[in-house]
Design a protein around this motif. Structure first.
Motif, short mmCIF file in Angstrom:
data_model
loop_
_atom_site.label_atom_id
_atom_site.label_comp_id
_atom_site.label_asym_id
_atom_site.label_seq_id
_atom_site.Cartn_x
_atom_site.Cartn_y
_atom_site.Cartn_z
N GLU A 134 0.81 -1.21 0.00
CA GLU A 134 0.00 0.00 0.00
C GLU A 134 0.85 1.27 0.00
O GLU A 134 0.52 2.25 -0.69
CB GLU A 134 -0.94 0.02 1.21
N LEU A 135 1.94 1.27 0.77
CA LEU A 135 2.75 2.48 0.90
C LEU A 135 3.94 2.50 -0.06
O LEU A 135 4.75 3.43 -0.01
CB LEU A 135 3.23 2.62 2.35
N HIS A 136 4.07 1.48 -0.91
CA HIS A 136 5.12 1.43 -1.94
C HIS A 136 6.52 1.57 -1.32
O HIS A 136 7.32 2.41 -1.73
CB HIS A 136 4.90 2.52 -2.99
N LEU A 137 6.81 0.71 -0.35
CA LEU A 137 8.09 0.77 0.35
C LEU A 137 9.06 -0.26 -0.20
O LEU A 137 8.65 -1.37 -0.57
CB LEU A 137 7.88 0.52 1.85
N ASP A 138 10.34 0.09 -0.23
CA ASP A 138 11.36 -0.91 -0.54
C ASP A 138 11.69 -1.68 0.75
O ASP A 138 11.13 -1.40 1.81
CB ASP A 138 12.60 -0.28 -1.16
N ASP A 139 12.62 -2.66 0.67
CA ASP A 139 12.93 -3.47 1.84
C ASP A 139 13.47 -2.64 2.99
O ASP A 139 13.15 -2.88 4.17
CB ASP A 139 13.94 -4.57 1.48
N LEU A 140 14.31 -1.64 2.68
CA LEU A 140 14.85 -0.81 3.74
C LEU A 140 13.75 0.04 4.38
O LEU A 140 13.70 0.19 5.61
CB LEU A 140 15.96 0.10 3.19
N GLY A 141 12.84 0.59 3.55
CA GLY A 141 11.73 1.38 4.09
C GLY A 141 10.84 0.54 4.99
O GLY A 141 10.40 0.99 6.06
N LEU A 142 10.58 -0.70 4.58
CA LEU A 142 9.80 -1.60 5.42
C LEU A 142 10.55 -1.89 6.73
O LEU A 142 9.95 -1.92 7.81
CB LEU A 142 9.53 -2.91 4.68
N GLY A 143 11.86 -2.10 6.62
CA GLY A 143 12.66 -2.33 7.82
C GLY A 143 12.58 -1.16 8.78
O GLY A 143 12.55 -1.35 10.00
N VAL A 144 12.52 0.06 8.24
CA VAL A 144 12.40 1.25 9.09
C VAL A 144 11.05 1.24 9.82
O VAL A 144 10.97 1.52 11.02
CB VAL A 144 12.54 2.54 8.26
N VAL A 145 9.97 0.90 9.11
CA VAL A 145 8.64 0.84 9.74
C VAL A 145 8.61 -0.20 10.85
O VAL A 145 8.13 0.07 11.96
CB VAL A 145 7.55 0.52 8.69
N ILE A 146 9.12 -1.39 10.57
CA ILE A 146 9.09 -2.46 11.57
C ILE A 146 10.02 -2.15 12.73
O ILE A 146 9.66 -2.28 13.89
CB ILE A 146 9.47 -3.82 10.94
N SER A 147 11.23 -1.70 12.41
CA SER A 147 12.23 -1.48 13.47
C SER A 147 11.98 -0.21 14.26
O SER A 147 12.50 -0.07 15.37
CB SER A 147 13.64 -1.45 12.87
N SER A 148 11.19 0.73 13.73
CA SER A 148 10.93 1.97 14.46
C SER A 148 10.28 1.68 15.80
O SER A 148 10.61 2.31 16.82
CB SER A 148 10.04 2.90 13.63
N LEU A 149 9.37 0.70 15.83
CA LEU A 149 8.76 0.32 17.10
C LEU A 149 9.82 -0.19 18.07
O LEU A 149 9.80 0.13 19.27
CB LEU A 149 7.70 -0.76 16.86
N VAL A 150 10.77 -0.95 17.55
CA VAL A 150 11.76 -1.57 18.42
C VAL A 150 12.78 -0.54 18.91
O VAL A 150 13.18 -0.56 20.08
CB VAL A 150 12.45 -2.73 17.69
N PHE A 151 13.21 0.38 18.02
CA PHE A 151 14.11 1.45 18.48
C PHE A 151 13.42 2.30 19.55
O PHE A 151 14.02 2.66 20.56
CB PHE A 151 14.52 2.34 17.30
N ALA A 152 12.14 2.63 19.32
CA ALA A 152 11.39 3.41 20.31
C ALA A 152 11.24 2.62 21.60
O ALA A 152 11.29 3.19 22.70
CB ALA A 152 10.02 3.79 19.75
N ALA A 153 11.06 1.30 21.50
CA ALA A 153 10.94 0.46 22.69
C ALA A 153 12.21 0.51 23.54
O ALA A 153 12.14 0.46 24.77
CB ALA A 153 10.63 -0.98 22.29
N ALA A 154 13.36 0.62 22.88
CA ALA A 154 14.62 0.74 23.63
C ALA A 154 14.59 1.97 24.52
O ALA A 154 14.95 1.91 25.71
CB ALA A 154 15.80 0.81 22.65
N PHE A 155 14.13 3.08 23.97
CA PHE A 155 14.05 4.30 24.77
C PHE A 155 12.89 4.25 25.75
O PHE A 155 12.97 4.82 26.84
CB PHE A 155 13.93 5.52 23.85
#
Length: 491
Positions: A55-76
């Motif tokens: 839907e959002l036309h993301l490449d693999d890195l963009g998808l990784g940013v979406v998925i990992s953003s939750l995890v980076f935020a969880a660290a903080f």
């Protein structure tokens, strides 16, 4: 094997049956809605990720940013949530965390673009990170030492149950609504239900009695202890808690960072805590939980078949969690850690060899890899996930427990985030074979670290543990030799 009465406070009256046992069980169910949210929010991406990417036309890195953003935020979130819970209380922090869960989920569900989705994922991640450390600490401080591992470990069981729920709901929604378009929004929206349950449920839950004593509310602490212990036991535990709090105040009167930097032993235990949290993550368990569908597609399953097959690791994660709970107060944490890392590293090696030796297109390839991935997940959940979070909730002294757990969780979540960001690219570049051989190498290093550095916590009262950790005696007791521990106990 020494029992709790040998390691913990020998003066505590026995734990008896009664309404207080049911009360602590009820409290754990409500608090563990935080773990359920944690699990669903981290598991929902596994099945939703391809729909998001489309839907959002993301490449693999963009998808990784979406998925990992939750995890980076969880660290903080973990880093912030611990000190906040030390200041305002465990209960209030969990209530605030539930509100963040709810608002962040709605922001993600109704996001019109990548940027707003990212903001929603960050908000949810902050709540997930706080949940990962405050809920286990809250339960550990309320539970009696004889069943502390089982009560605290329920949070991790709730996490894997939430992940399984996400896998099942994703499969149902994906089959009914299809895998394209905005189906991921429906998958995300389901999380609002337990978030509301946690918020309203915690309004009726008590504060941690140990936190209350630390802040001078001894009478309230005693009243709460009487609801989860028989009165004689509650009075004895309160005396222990008051004694340790008084000794802390007399020695330094410090808390948080000041307490941490006042002792080389506290710095050491925080560094070890970081290592334990990182060791859990480098097994790659969350790579399976976040990208299981992608890995199974790479193994040879079709897209729809992978979505359904992905439920199997989720079921075994829950079964493993039940096994872990049964053993949590029967087997030492160190033995559990070492067995778990030995099993997961062996599974990594087998997955790597199977992927290398069975060529693409062979009809047995996807089923062999699925079987080995399930064995890995079962090993991980039976021996490592629950035990790690129980250990982290136990090991730090009261005056810096939230901070210490938060720092360790920050380190673990940071490693988790790095894996979440790069695993799609790693699988794309070196395949399943290279990815799992790398996990095996890191797992062997983690096993050496656990064997040489991590002290035991099972069977000690939190107050006795605090004395042992702050003096450094715990390293002699549980790493350098059981005979020395026996001599100290006899003395």
């Amino acid at each position: 094997m020494p029992g709790p009465e040998q390691r913990g406070s020998a003066t505590l009256p026995p734990l008896t049956a009664g309404p207080h046992r049911k009360r602590i069980g009820y409290i754990s169910v409500v608090a563990c809605l935080g773990g359920l949210l944690f699990g669903y929010d981290t598991g929902v991406s596994n099945g939703a990720e391809l729909s998001i990417q489309t839907e959002l036309h993301l490449d693999d890195l963009g998808l990784g940013v979406v998925i990992s953003s939750l995890v980076f935020a969880a660290a903080f979130g973990g880093l912030i949530g611990g000190p906040v819970s030390d200041r305002i209380g465990r209960r209030r922090t969990i209530i605030g965390m539930a509100a963040f869960f709810f608002c962040g989920t709605l922001l993600a569900v109704f996001s019109p673009n990548f940027e707003v989705l990212l903001a929603g994922r960050v908000a949810v991640g902050l709540a997930v990170g706080a949940a990962s450390i405050v809920v286990p600490v809250y339960l550990a401080e309320l539970a009696p030492l004889e069943i502390r591992g089982m009560i605290t470990g329920r949070n991790e069981l709730a996490i894997v149950s939430g992940q399984l729920a996400a896998f099942v709901i994703n499969a149902i929604i994906g089959i009914v609504l299809g895998g394209d378009g905005g189906v991921w929004r429906v998958m995300f929206f389901v999380c609002c239900i337990p978030a509301a349950g946690l918020f309203f449920g915690m309004l009726r839950m008590p504060e941690s009695p140990r936190w209350l004593v630390e802040h001078g509310h001894d009478d309230r602490a005693f009243e709460i202890l009487k609801t989860v212990r028989n009165e004689e036991r509650a009075r004895a535990e309160l005396a222990d808690i008051e004694r340790i709090a008084s000794e802390e105040s007399a020695q330094s009167g410090q808390s948080g960072l000041r307490a941490l930097f006042s002792s080389k032993w506290l710095i050491r235990i925080v560094l070890i805590g970081c290592g334990v949290a990182i060791a859990q993550q480098v097994t790659g368990i969350n790579s399976i939980m976040y990208y299981g569908q992608r890995i199974l597609i790479d193994a040879g399953f079709g897209s729809s078949a992978a979505l359904v097959a992905n439920i199997a690791p989720g079921i075994l994660a829950v079964i493993g969690g039940l096994i872990a709970l049964r053993n949590m107060d029967r087997v030492d944490r160190r033995k559990t850690f070492m067995l778990g890392l030995s099993l997961t590293t062996s599974c990594h090696i087998l997955i790597g060899f199977a992927s290398f030796l069975i060529p693409d297109g062979n009809p047995i390839r996807p089923y062999v890899l699925l079987f080995l991935i399930c064995a890995f997940v079962l090993s991980m959940q039976s021996c490592l996930n629950i035990a790690v979070w129980v250990w982290l909730a136990e090991i730090f002294p009261l005056n810096m427990r939230g901070l210490g757990t938060g720092i360790a969780a920050f380190a673990g979540w940071l490693m988790n985030a790095v894996l979440a960001l790069y695993v799609p690219s790693l699988i794309e570049s070196v395949g399943i074979t290279g990815t799992f051989f790398l996990f095996a190498l890191i797992g062997a290093i983690a096993l050496v670290f656990i064997a040489t550095q991590v002290p035991e916590t099972r069977g000690w009262s939190l107050e006795k543990l605090e004395e042992e950790v702050t003096t450094g005696a715990i390293y002699i007791d549980t790493i350098k030799g059981k005979s020395k521990r026996a001599d100290r106990n006899r003395a």
